[in-house]
Design an enzyme around this catalytic site. Structure first.
Site, PDB file in Angstrom:
ATOM      1  N   ASP A  32      35.697 -56.407   9.181  1.00  0.00           N
ATOM      2  CA  ASP A  32      35.099 -55.036   9.124  1.00  0.00           C
ATOM      3  C   ASP A  32      36.664 -54.171   9.541  1.00  0.00           C
ATOM      4  O   ASP A  32      37.494 -54.967   9.996  1.00  0.00           O
ATOM      5  CB  ASP A  32      34.401 -54.592  10.360  1.00  0.00           C
ATOM      6  CG  ASP A  32      33.941 -53.343  10.196  1.00  0.00           C
ATOM      7  OD1 ASP A  32      34.092 -52.605   8.954  1.00  0.00           O
ATOM      8  OD2 ASP A  32      33.277 -52.894  11.325  1.00  0.00           O
ATOM      9  N   ASN A  34      38.363 -52.647   6.753  1.00  0.00           N
ATOM     10  CA  ASN A  34      38.809 -52.116   5.373  1.00  0.00           C
ATOM     11  C   ASN A  34      39.124 -50.822   5.127  1.00  0.00           C
ATOM     12  O   ASN A  34      40.477 -50.313   4.577  1.00  0.00           O
ATOM     13  CB  ASN A  34      38.372 -53.014   4.101  1.00  0.00           C
ATOM     14  CG  ASN A  34      38.250 -54.412   4.162  1.00  0.00           C
ATOM     15  OD1 ASN A  34      38.765 -54.807   5.188  1.00  0.00           O
ATOM     16  ND2 ASN A  34      37.346 -55.000   3.344  1.00  0.00           N
ATOM     17  N   HIS A  49      39.549 -52.764   0.583  1.00  0.00           N
ATOM     18  CA  HIS A  49      38.915 -53.958   0.421  1.00  0.00           C
ATOM     19  C   HIS A  49      39.701 -54.767  -0.410  1.00  0.00           C
ATOM     20  O   HIS A  49      39.483 -56.097  -0.311  1.00  0.00           O
ATOM     21  CB  HIS A  49      37.694 -53.514  -0.637  1.00  0.00           C
ATOM     22  CG  HIS A  49      36.705 -52.644   0.177  1.00  0.00           C
ATOM     23  ND1 HIS A  49      36.225 -52.890   1.398  1.00  0.00           N
ATOM     24  CD2 HIS A  49      36.056 -51.386  -0.242  1.00  0.00           C
ATOM     25  CE1 HIS A  49      35.646 -52.065   1.964  1.00  0.00           C
ATOM     26  NE2 HIS A  49      35.270 -50.991   0.835  1.00  0.00           N
ATOM     27  N   SER A  77      26.713 -56.459   3.016  1.00  0.00           N
ATOM     28  CA  SER A  77      25.576 -56.361   3.641  1.00  0.00           C
ATOM     29  C   SER A  77      24.563 -55.560   2.997  1.00  0.00           C
ATOM     30  O   SER A  77      24.734 -54.938   2.051  1.00  0.00           O
ATOM     31  CB  SER A  77      25.539 -55.588   5.035  1.00  0.00           C
ATOM     32  OG  SER A  77      25.401 -54.298   4.977  1.00  0.00           O
ATOM     33  N   GLU A  79      22.728 -53.423   3.797  1.00  0.00           N
ATOM     34  CA  GLU A  79      22.969 -51.899   3.956  1.00  0.00           C
ATOM     35  C   GLU A  79      24.150 -51.274   3.463  1.00  0.00           C
ATOM     36  O   GLU A  79      24.184 -50.123   3.088  1.00  0.00           O
ATOM     37  CB  GLU A  79      22.858 -51.879   5.568  1.00  0.00           C
ATOM     38  CG  GLU A  79      21.870 -51.941   6.383  1.00  0.00           C
ATOM     39  CD  GLU A  79      21.268 -53.500   6.454  1.00  0.00           C
ATOM     40  OE1 GLU A  79      22.373 -54.329   6.695  1.00  0.00           O
ATOM     41  OE2 GLU A  79      20.130 -53.758   6.503  1.00  0.00           O
ATOM     42  N   ASN A  80      24.895 -52.267   2.907  1.00  0.00           N
ATOM     43  CA  ASN A  80      26.091 -51.503   2.213  1.00  0.00           C
ATOM     44  C   ASN A  80      25.996 -51.071   0.949  1.00  0.00           C
ATOM     45  O   ASN A  80      26.767 -50.168   0.332  1.00  0.00           O
ATOM     46  CB  ASN A  80      27.218 -52.747   1.973  1.00  0.00           C
ATOM     47  CG  ASN A  80      27.863 -52.998   3.335  1.00  0.00           C
ATOM     48  OD1 ASN A  80      28.215 -54.042   3.557  1.00  0.00           O
ATOM     49  ND2 ASN A  80      27.982 -52.003   4.519  1.00  0.00           N
ATOM     50  N   ARG A 200      34.149 -60.489  15.225  1.00  0.00           N
ATOM     51  CA  ARG A 200      34.127 -59.151  14.495  1.00  0.00           C
ATOM     52  C   ARG A 200      35.425 -58.202  14.590  1.00  0.00           C
ATOM     53  O   ARG A 200      35.836 -58.061  15.752  1.00  0.00           O
ATOM     54  CB  ARG A 200      33.156 -58.259  15.003  1.00  0.00           C
ATOM     55  CG  ARG A 200      32.917 -56.888  13.972  1.00  0.00           C
ATOM     56  CD  ARG A 200      31.858 -56.102  14.222  1.00  0.00           C
ATOM     57  NE  ARG A 200      31.621 -54.950  13.302  1.00  0.00           N
ATOM     58  CZ  ARG A 200      30.379 -54.497  12.828  1.00  0.00           C
ATOM     59  NH1 ARG A 200      29.595 -54.716  13.175  1.00  0.00           N
ATOM     60  NH2 ARG A 200      30.781 -53.402  11.919  1.00  0.00           N
ATOM     61  N   ARG A 206      29.190 -54.601  17.740  1.00  0.00           N
ATOM     62  CA  ARG A 206      27.805 -54.708  17.312  1.00  0.00           C
ATOM     63  C   ARG A 206      27.740 -55.893  16.164  1.00  0.00           C
ATOM     64  O   ARG A 206      29.047 -56.187  15.347  1.00  0.00           O
ATOM     65  CB  ARG A 206      27.294 -53.408  16.703  1.00  0.00           C
ATOM     66  CG  ARG A 206      27.974 -52.865  15.421  1.00  0.00           C
ATOM     67  CD  ARG A 206      27.320 -51.569  14.913  1.00  0.00           C
ATOM     68  NE  ARG A 206      28.178 -50.741  14.021  1.00  0.00           N
ATOM     69  CZ  ARG A 206      29.030 -49.801  14.406  1.00  0.00           C
ATOM     70  NH1 ARG A 206      28.896 -49.494  15.716  1.00  0.00           N
ATOM     71  NH2 ARG A 206      29.735 -49.242  13.282  1.00  0.00           N
ATOM     72  N   SER A 208      25.562 -55.733  13.387  1.00  0.00           N
ATOM     73  CA  SER A 208      25.261 -55.089  12.070  1.00  0.00           C
ATOM     74  C   SER A 208      24.391 -56.150  11.148  1.00  0.00           C
ATOM     75  O   SER A 208      24.876 -56.016  10.110  1.00  0.00           O
ATOM     76  CB  SER A 208      26.612 -54.633  11.518  1.00  0.00           C
ATOM     77  OG  SER A 208      27.131 -53.507  11.983  1.00  0.00           O
ATOM     78  N   GLU A 219      29.133 -67.572  20.731  1.00  0.00           N
ATOM     79  CA  GLU A 219      29.996 -66.659  21.597  1.00  0.00           C
ATOM     80  C   GLU A 219      30.748 -65.772  20.704  1.00  0.00           C
ATOM     81  O   GLU A 219      30.557 -65.914  19.447  1.00  0.00           O
ATOM     82  CB  GLU A 219      31.387 -67.515  22.009  1.00  0.00           C
ATOM     83  CG  GLU A 219      30.843 -68.859  22.836  1.00  0.00           C
ATOM     84  CD  GLU A 219      30.448 -68.496  24.151  1.00  0.00           C
ATOM     85  OE1 GLU A 219      30.715 -67.440  24.763  1.00  0.00           O
ATOM     86  OE2 GLU A 219      29.534 -69.124  24.971  1.00  0.00           O
TER      87      GLU A 219
HETATM   88  C1  IPE Z   1      29.286 -54.947   8.202  1.00  0.00           C
HETATM   89  O1  IPE Z   1      30.242 -54.085   8.317  1.00  0.00           O
HETATM   90  C2  IPE Z   1      29.134 -55.472   7.082  1.00  0.00           C
HETATM   91  C3  IPE Z   1      30.433 -56.175   6.344  1.00  0.00           C
HETATM   92  C4  IPE Z   1      31.551 -56.598   7.139  1.00  0.00           C
HETATM   93  C5  IPE Z   1      30.229 -56.742   5.189  1.00  0.00           C
HETATM   94  P1  IPE Z   1      29.786 -52.402   8.367  1.00  0.00           P
HETATM   95  O2  IPE Z   1      31.001 -51.612   8.168  1.00  0.00           O
HETATM   96  O3  IPE Z   1      28.921 -52.245   7.007  1.00  0.00           O
HETATM   97  O4  IPE Z   1      28.974 -52.350   9.599  1.00  0.00           O
HETATM   98  P2  IPE Z   1      28.400 -50.754  10.380  1.00  0.00           P
HETATM   99  O5  IPE Z   1      28.108 -49.539   9.280  1.00  0.00           O
HETATM  100  O6  IPE Z   1      29.916 -50.405  10.822  1.00  0.00           O
HETATM  101  O7  IPE Z   1      27.363 -51.469  11.155  1.00  0.00           O
HETATM  102  C1  IPE Z   2      34.380 -54.073   5.695  1.00  0.00           C
HETATM  103  O1  IPE Z   2      35.104 -52.796   5.876  1.00  0.00           O
HETATM  104  C2  IPE Z   2      33.985 -54.407   4.517  1.00  0.00           C
HETATM  105  C3  IPE Z   2      32.777 -54.072   4.103  1.00  0.00           C
HETATM  106  C4  IPE Z   2      31.596 -53.752   4.687  1.00  0.00           C
HETATM  107  C5  IPE Z   2      32.218 -54.278   2.300  1.00  0.00           C
HETATM  108  P1  IPE Z   2      34.412 -51.427   5.857  1.00  0.00           P
HETATM  109  O2  IPE Z   2      34.388 -51.051   4.494  1.00  0.00           O
HETATM  110  O3  IPE Z   2      33.215 -51.387   6.397  1.00  0.00           O
HETATM  111  O4  IPE Z   2      35.668 -50.778   6.682  1.00  0.00           O
HETATM  112  P2  IPE Z   2      35.627 -49.390   7.663  1.00  0.00           P
HETATM  113  O5  IPE Z   2      34.717 -49.933   8.651  1.00  0.00           O
HETATM  114  O6  IPE Z   2      35.007 -48.346   6.785  1.00  0.00           O
HETATM  115  O7  IPE Z   2      36.750 -49.326   8.346  1.00  0.00           O
HETATM  116 MG    MG Z   3      32.766 -50.999   8.502  1.00  0.00          MG
END
Ligand code: IPE
Ligand code: IPE
Ligand code: MG
Length: 254
Positions: A32, A34, A49, A77, A79-80, A200, A206, A208, A219
């Site tokens: 997480d 990026n 990314h 995910s 949800e993404n 994480r 969390r 997610s 752990e």
């Molecule tokens: C979790 O990160 C999913 C991935 C790292 C692929 P998110 O950025 O989508 O999670 P939330 O929205 O902060 O819970």
């Molecule tokens: C995780 O990085 C990668 C994916 C969920 C695809 P994020 O894109 O969630 O980066 P932040 O959390 O917005 O910084």
């Molecule tokens: Mg994120």
């Protein structure tokens, strides 16, 4: 010994004398941060990314010297899909590009690649690349790299339950014998051990929807580092720290 990567030759060289120690055998990572990494540089989220994808190779290389046999990474995910169309389609293109570019390197380095998640919503070209990388690396076993793509823990349990129910309905499975050993056989991860350590990045504490069933006794390490800045050294430090933990699995240490 530090694993050496020769960028010219595009090769990962993994030292043979990996030391298993008391470290985690299976590490899972929620990659997480990026987007924030890119924003801090006034660049579009996709820039982050791309930087994040480039980090993966170093962490795969860092597995054998730290005694890690299984690495599972959360790439996208269920949800993404809520993100903008630009980000989602950019990520899908990035996954295709990543697989095309890294396939040979991963295969030659003895990495076995698997994908978990629901492939139904992914485009045909991407699924084709995923299938071919899985079969191209199926005889490897130096590192088992599992990429979670369109993965959600709840979705996985729901899909598993559906198939289990179908087996009950068709008479293949006796509902009386269903127990906590039965359900995991229907999960996407059925061939993998449970993760010992879940990391994480980016400071969010969390999970997610990642590996809900499998991480019941894992752990956890939540670190502030944004994924594109996460190094092999930090990975090594977290796996060493794990060795000092006392996992009791609900029991009492004798
Ligand atoms: C979790 O990160 C999913 C991935 C790292 C692929 P998110 O950025 O989508 O999670 P939330 O929205 O902060 O819970
Ligand atoms: C995780 O990085 C990668 C994916 C969920 C695809 P994020 O894109 O969630 O980066 P932040 O959390 O917005 O910084
Ligand atoms: Mg994120």
């Amino acid at each position: 010994m530090k694993p050496a990567l020769n960028p010219q030759q595009n090769e990962i060289s993994i030292p043979a004398e990996a030391n298993p120690m008391s470290g985690p055998r299976h590490v899972a990572i929620i990659m997480d941060g990026n987007g924030r990494w890119a924003q801090m540089r006034n660049r579009p989220r996709l820039f982050g990314h791309h930087a994040g994808a480039r980090r993966v190779r170093q962490i795969v290389e860092a597995c054998p010297p730290n005694g890690v046999n299984y690495l599972t990474i959360f790439a996208f995910s269920t949800e993404n899909w809520k993100r903008t169309q630009v980000e989602v389609s950019g990520l899908m293109k990035l996954f295709q590009r990543y697989i095309t570019k890294e396939a040979r390197t991963l295969a030659d380095a003895g990495v076995r690649v698997r994908f978990i998640g629901d492939r139904v919503r992914l485009n045909d070209k991407l699924v084709e690349l995923m299938d071919s990388l899985e079969s191209m690396t199926e005889k490897n076993d130096k590192v088992h790299l599992t990429i979670a793509l369109n993965y959600g823990g709840r979705d996985e349990v729901a899909r598993a339950t559906k198939r289990l129910a179908q087996d009950v309905a068709s008479g293949k499975l006796d509902p009386e014998i269903v127990d906590e050993e039965t359900l995991p056989k229907y999960l996407d991860t059925y061939v993998l051990p449970d993760p010992d350590l879940v990391i994480r990045t980016s400071g969010e504490a969390r999970i997610s929807n990642f590996l809900l069933w499998q991480s019941a006794y894992s752990e956890y390490e939540f670190v502030e580092t944004l994924w594109p800045d996460f190094t092999a050294e930090e990975f090594g430090a977290l796996t060493s720290k794990y060795g000092n933990r006392d996992r009791r699995f609900g029991g009492v240490k004798v």
